[in-house]
Design an enzyme around this catalytic site. Sequence first.
Site, PDB file in Angstrom:
ATOM      1  N   SER A  31       0.830  -1.202   0.000  1.00 32.67           N
ATOM      2  CA  SER A  31       0.000   0.000   0.000  1.00 32.67           C
ATOM      3  C   SER A  31       0.869   1.259   0.000  1.00 32.67           C
ATOM      4  CB  SER A  31      -0.884  -0.009   1.250  1.00 32.67           C
ATOM      5  OG  SER A  31      -1.705   1.128   1.265  1.00 32.67           O
ATOM      6  N   ASN A  79      10.462   8.316   3.715  1.00 34.23           N
ATOM      7  CA  ASN A  79       9.357   9.109   3.197  1.00 34.23           C
ATOM      8  C   ASN A  79       8.553   9.710   4.335  1.00 34.23           C
ATOM      9  OD1 ASN A  79       6.336   8.197   3.346  1.00 34.23           O
ATOM     10  ND2 ASN A  79       7.504   6.301   3.295  1.00 34.23           N
ATOM     11  N   SER A  80       8.038  10.874   4.043  1.00 34.82           N
ATOM     12  CA  SER A  80       7.164  11.578   4.980  1.00 34.82           C
ATOM     13  C   SER A  80       5.968  12.106   4.193  1.00 34.82           C
ATOM     14  CB  SER A  80       7.942  12.710   5.664  1.00 34.82           C
ATOM     15  OG  SER A  80       7.090  13.456   6.494  1.00 34.82           O
ATOM     16  N   CYS A 139       1.316   2.823  10.444  1.00 32.98           N
ATOM     17  CA  CYS A 139       1.999   3.879   9.703  1.00 32.98           C
ATOM     18  C   CYS A 139       2.669   4.867  10.659  1.00 32.98           C
ATOM     19  CB  CYS A 139       1.041   4.617   8.784  1.00 32.98           C
ATOM     20  SG  CYS A 139       1.919   5.690   7.658  1.00 32.98           S
TER      21      CYS A 139
END
Lengths: 311, 260
Positions: free
Chosen positions: A27, A75-76, A135
């Site tokens: 995802s 990643n942000s 997450c």
Amino acid sequence: MNCNPLQTTLQSPRHSIQLKNPIVPASGTFGNGSIVHSLYDINQLGAVLTKSITVEPRSGNPSPRIYETPSGLLNSVGLENKGLPWFLEEVQPFLLSLETSKWVSIAGFTIEEFETLAHVMDTLPIDALEVNVSCPNIHANGVQFCQNMAVLEETLRRVRKATHHFLIAKIALETNPLSQALDIIEQENFDAVCIGNTIRGIAIDAETRKPFFHKIFAGLSGPAIKPIALRVVWEAYDSHPTLPIIGCGGIQCASDVIEFLAAGATSVEVGTLNLVDPFILPRLIQDLETYCCTHQIDLPNTIGSAHHSLR
Amino acid sequence: MIKTNGEIIEHQCIAKHIFLLSLRYPESNLIVEPGQFVQLSCPGKHTTLLKRPFSVFDASPNIVSIVYKVVGKGTTNLSEKRVGDSLEMILPCGNPFSIPQEGGLNVLIGGGLGIAPLHFLTKYYPKPPFEFWYGTSYEEEWIPANLLQRSGIDLHIHADFSTSNHHSLQFPENLLQKYQKESTTSPTKIYCCGPTKLMQNVTKHCMEKNIPIEVSLESRMACGFGICLGCSFLTKDGMKTVCKDGPTFDGSNVIWESLT
């Protein structure tokens, strides 16, 4: 030569899902499938898994959002998505038109949001719901759902009550204590666990000596985390051998897939490498078939085989 | 958009730390248009994972050219590649510029390596009149005019290196000021690419003068084709990705504060 099919089954006491092959996009690294479907037929994949959907639209985190590390990626993004009504209007028709296993990822910021999402998804003819309790880019009082066992238990219980779908708990690689979290996943009648998500990291700009990301913390993915993901899959299979495991972390090639299966995974999710090479998944399927033929192995007997070799 | 292998057929240093790189690939039916970019793998002594996005400087059947500056590990690796080496690439990525209006005057304002897509625009559409304004921060980073010039282009090269170290401290503001002061024409459209500040200022100018403005944005990217949302930013129409929805945008639609 006897070539074994790549078909694999995620089998829990309540449900089973048969996949054409064990290759599933992770995802957030595949959009909702339509862009990639314009490049190749995504029906050949074991399943199609959407980007995590939230109840409300989210604009995500400010830029910069991407930082490359040796063999990895921080990643942000911050779960940018257009929210549940948009998903139902725009994504659902495409997803339901597919002829492979259809999975939806949901992310909530409260237990009630998870419950709402599960309830709405229950009405859709999808094959599985991946519940993103891991997450690291979101703020739920600074704690991931999977890191607080009481919260995890309550979340999974209420999601399970809200839907009859095949349920996958997507947990963080740092989940601690892992064995207790897996106990909860089984006890709350979830059907599988996905191990895992990105690992929390940070980057510092050496020129300014300030954090690179506005949110300071970001999620590390890619080949850099593969040994860690393999270790957690190994431990999960060791302690919970009947719980189907979907392994995820840095897969780049067919032998990486075999490593995850041998460690105990039944299928895998491929993430960061979709961003490096949009055509990687069909190649993986092809290479995996060649690998199985060349080594004269089948997938069911490969699952957990690294453990069995020690007996 | 395809993935292919490109063989390096030209690789030369054209200014300090700046290279012109041309690659030939097998697919002859691929159309690459001005404003689009290529994602290029940059293997070498420094470990890299992601491909790097580069604006197309020029293209012809089977061949694509880029101009790049050595700024990090990927471009350092790239600078050490030789003619004959092969690189994996994905192209064409992103949306091209809109077609320049024939008969009107199209003003191009490029800062630094922002000249790359603008140069390709003048090559791809030979008929419309163009006026090309080019500026950069460092004298030593000038792209040789013969690489940019072609007949029919009015190329205004702007420089202000009165400060020490050949560094124009006022760039990019003074490029726009020079244009405002010296240009006597009435553009039908302005195309701009370069530092964000330049594009923001040019957009402001255009909105004040009611001139259509198209910009080509730059961003850190991971995928380059719209799935990771690593390059999302805010526009007046909501969140957009530089790679998939752009990199070319109507400048008046960009919320400039959301770009860093």
